[in-house]
Enzyme design. Structure first.
Site, PDB file in Angstrom:
ATOM      1  CB  SER A  18      51.364 -14.503  24.005  1.00 21.67           C
ATOM      2  OG  SER A  18      50.977 -14.090  22.698  1.00 21.67           O
ATOM      3  CE  LYS A  19      49.589 -21.545  26.359  1.00 23.38           C
ATOM      4  NZ  LYS A  19      48.474 -22.326  26.935  1.00 23.38           N
ATOM      5  NE  ARG A  20      49.067 -11.892  20.387  1.00 30.87           N
ATOM      6  CZ  ARG A  20      49.648 -10.988  19.608  1.00 30.87           C
ATOM      7  NH1 ARG A  20      49.766 -11.219  18.320  1.00 30.87           N
ATOM      8  NH2 ARG A  20      50.092  -9.861  20.109  1.00 30.87           N
TER       9      ARG A  20
END
Length: 468
Positions: free
Chosen positions: A240-242
Site C-alpha cells: 500500500s501507499k504506506r
C-alpha cells in the site's frame, strides 16, 4: 492452439507495481509459447476512468518494455456486444429479468443480515412470470446460475479450487439502464479476444467462479486460469501507499532501469532454481506457470536497488548517457555545453561502479558538466578547504601547469605526488583539497582520472577559485 494472454487494467490511476508484474507474467508466457499478448483497458467505470490514467498505463508498459500485440481494446466501447450476449442468454433461458426494486433489495439484505445469513440475492424473480412485474420498475438481467453442485477450477497456480454453487447467487449481467456489468464484460471480451490463459492476481479468484458460470451457460471454451499471489510490503501486509511508491512511473523517476525492474518483478513470486540475474531472453525461454509460487511475495526496495546497480554496471555508457543527461541538466539548472557533454561521456565509466540508480549516476557526474567551480556539497567538504589546504591548491595550480604537459592520468599522478613531496606533506593532504576543489565533494571517482578528464584549463580555473 495459439496461446493468447491479456493484461486488463482499470484506468483509475498509475500502473501499479503489482499490475506491472501481472503484465510481465502474461507477456512472458505468451512470448515463451510464441503466442499473443493483448492489452485491454477496462474502462467501464466511467466515473473513475480517466484519459491521463490510460496514458499513464500505456506509457508505463512501454517504458517497462512490454509491448502488446495488435490494437488496444477498450471495454466500454464494446457495451453493445456485451448486451447482445446477455440477450442471447435470456433467449436461451440462462438468464432472466428481475423486477425487484432497490427498496425491496435493501429490505432483503437487512433481513438476511439480521438473521445472520450471507447477504445475496434470493432469486425471487428467477421463476416468476414477467407479467407480475410492478409498474415503473425497469428490470435488470440476472444470470440463472446453478443452485446445486459445485464449480471447480483447476487453477494453474492455486491447484484445484472448489466452491459450492449454493454460495453463489444470480448475479446481475445487465443493469436496469441496459449497461453491462464488469463480470459480463470480462467474460465476453476474453471470449471474443480468444484468450486461452487468464493470468491475474489471486484477488480475482472469487470472480472466476462466477465468470466460469457465464462461460458454461454460453457453451464457450474455458480458459486456463492462473491466479498469482499478491505482492506484500516488507512487513507482510498488502502493498500500500504506506510502504512507499506503488506506481511504475515512480520507479522510473527514482532512476531504476526497466531491465532491472523486469528482472526483480520476475523473481517476485517466480523462480528458476537459484538464478537471480535473469536476462529477458532467458526469462522468455524459462518462464512457465509451474514456477509461480502460491505464497505472497514481499517487495524489498533494497534488493531492487542492488539489482539495479548490477544492470547499471552492465549497460554500455552510450546507452546510459541519454538517460542521465536530462537528470544532470535538472541538477545543474541548465543545458550542458559540448565540452561538458564530452567530459560527462568520458567520466561515465568511472562513476558506474559507485552508483546504484540513474539519479546517483547523475549526481556523481554533475560536476563534470558544469563550467567553473562546482558548489561545495556540505560542511564536511568545506572543512577540507582549510587555509593550509587552499594555499596548497594555489601552488598546485602552477605546478600542474608546468608538470602535466601531456595531461595523462599517470603523468598527473606522478606530478601530484612529486608536488606533495616538495611541500613536505602527505599525498592525502593534497588529494583531498584537490578533490573538493574539482568535484565539490569529498567523494568522487579517482582524483587523477578527474583531473585528466577536466583538462588543464578547467582544472586551473577550479583550483584558483578554491584557493581564492
Amino acid at each position: 492452439m495459439t496461446v493468447v494472454t491479456r493484461f486488463a487494467p482499470s484506468p483509475t490511476g498509475y500502473l501499479h507495481i503489482g499490475g506491472a508484474r501481472t503484465a510481465l507474467f502474461n507477456w512472458l508466457f505468451a512470448r515463451h509459447h510464441g503466442g499473443k499478448y493483448l492489452l485491454r483497458i477496462e474502462d467501464t467505470d466511467r466515473a473513475r476512468s480517466t484519459e491521463p490514467a490510460i496514458a499513464a498505463i500505456l506509457d508505463g508498459l512501454s517504458w517497462l518494455g512490454l509491448p502488446w500485440d495488435g490494437e488496444v481494446t477498450f471495454q466500454f466501447a464494446r457495451a453493445a456486444r456485451h448486451a447482445e450476449v446477455a440477450n442471447q442468454m435470456l433467449a436461451a433461458g440462462n438468464a432472466y429479468h428481475c423486477y425487484a426494486s432497490p427498496q425491496e433489495l435493501d429490505e432483503m439484505r437487512a433481513a438476511q443480515k439480521a438473521a445472520g445469513k450471507p447477504m445475496r440475492y434470493d432469486g425471487r424473480w428467477r421463476d416468476r412470470d414477467p407479467k407480475e412485474a410492478p409498474p415503473g420498475i425497469k428490470p435488470v438481467v440476472r444470470l440463472k446460475a446453478p443452485q446445486t453442485g459445485q464449480t471447480i477450477i483447476n487453477d494453474a497456480v492455486q491447484g484445484e479450487v472448489t466452491v459450492e454453487n449454493a454460495q453463489l447467487d444470480d448475479m446481475i449481467l445487465l443493469r436496469a439502464d441496459g449497461t453491462p456489468t464488469y463480470m459480463l464484460a470480462v467474460v465476453v471480451d476474453d471470449h471474443d479476444m480468444a484468450v486461452t490463459h487468464v493470468i491475474r492476481g489471486d484477488d480475482h479468484l472469487n470472480n472466476a467462479f462466477r465468470q466460469l458460470q457465464i462461460i458454461r451457460a454460453m457453451g464457450w471454451p474455458e480458459p486456463v486460469y492462473a491466479h498469482i499471489p499478491l505482492i506484500h510490503g516488507p512487513d507482510g501486509a498488502k502493498l500500500s501507499k504506506r510502504h512507499g511508491a506503488l506506481g511504475v512511473d515512480a520507479y522510473r523517476d527514482m532512476g531504476f532501469l526497466p531491465a532491472a525492474l523486469r528482472n526483480y518483478l520476475l523473481r517476485l513470486g517466480w523462480g528458476h532454481g537459484d538464478d537471480e540475474i535473469i536476462s529477458t531472453e532467458q526469462a522468455i525461454e524459462w518462464f512457465d506457470l509451474a514456477g509461480v509460487g502460491r505464497s505472497a511475495s514481499r517487495f524489498d526496495i533494497a534488493k531492487l536497488t542492488n539489482l539495479n546497480a548490477h544492470y547499471l554496471r552492465e549497460t554500455p555508457d552510450a546507452e546510459l548517457l541519454p538517460l542521465v543527461m536530462p537528470r544532470i541538466e535538472d541538477k545543474i539548472g541548465g543545458k550542458v555545453d559540448p565540452i561538458g557533454l564530452e567530459r560527462v561521456s568520458r567520466g561515465m565509466n568511472g562513476v558506474k561502479p559507485r552508483s546504484r540508480t540513474l539519479l546517483e549516476v547523475a549526481d556523481n557526474l554533475a560536476f563534470y558538466a558544469r563550467a567553473g567551480a562546482p558548489p561545495i556539497a556540505d560542511d564536511k567538504a568545506r572543512a577540507i578547504l582549510t587555509p593550509e589546504g587552499k594555499a596548497l591548491l594555489g601552488k598546485l595550480a602552477s605546478a600542474l601547469e608546468v608538470e602535466a604537459a601531456s595531461w595523462g592520468e599517470a603523468q598527473i599522478e606522478d606530478a601530484v605526488r612529486r608536488f606533495a613531496e616538495s611541500q613536505g606533506v602527505k599525498l592525502g593532504q593534497v588529494a583531498q583539497p584537490l578533490r573538493v576543489a574539482l568535484s565539490g565533494s569529498t567523494a568522487s571517482p579517482g582524483i587523477f582520472e578527474v583531473v585528466a578528464i577536466l583538462g588543464p584549463a578547467e582544472t586551473k580555473v577550479r583550483l584558483l577559485a578554491a584557493a581564492g
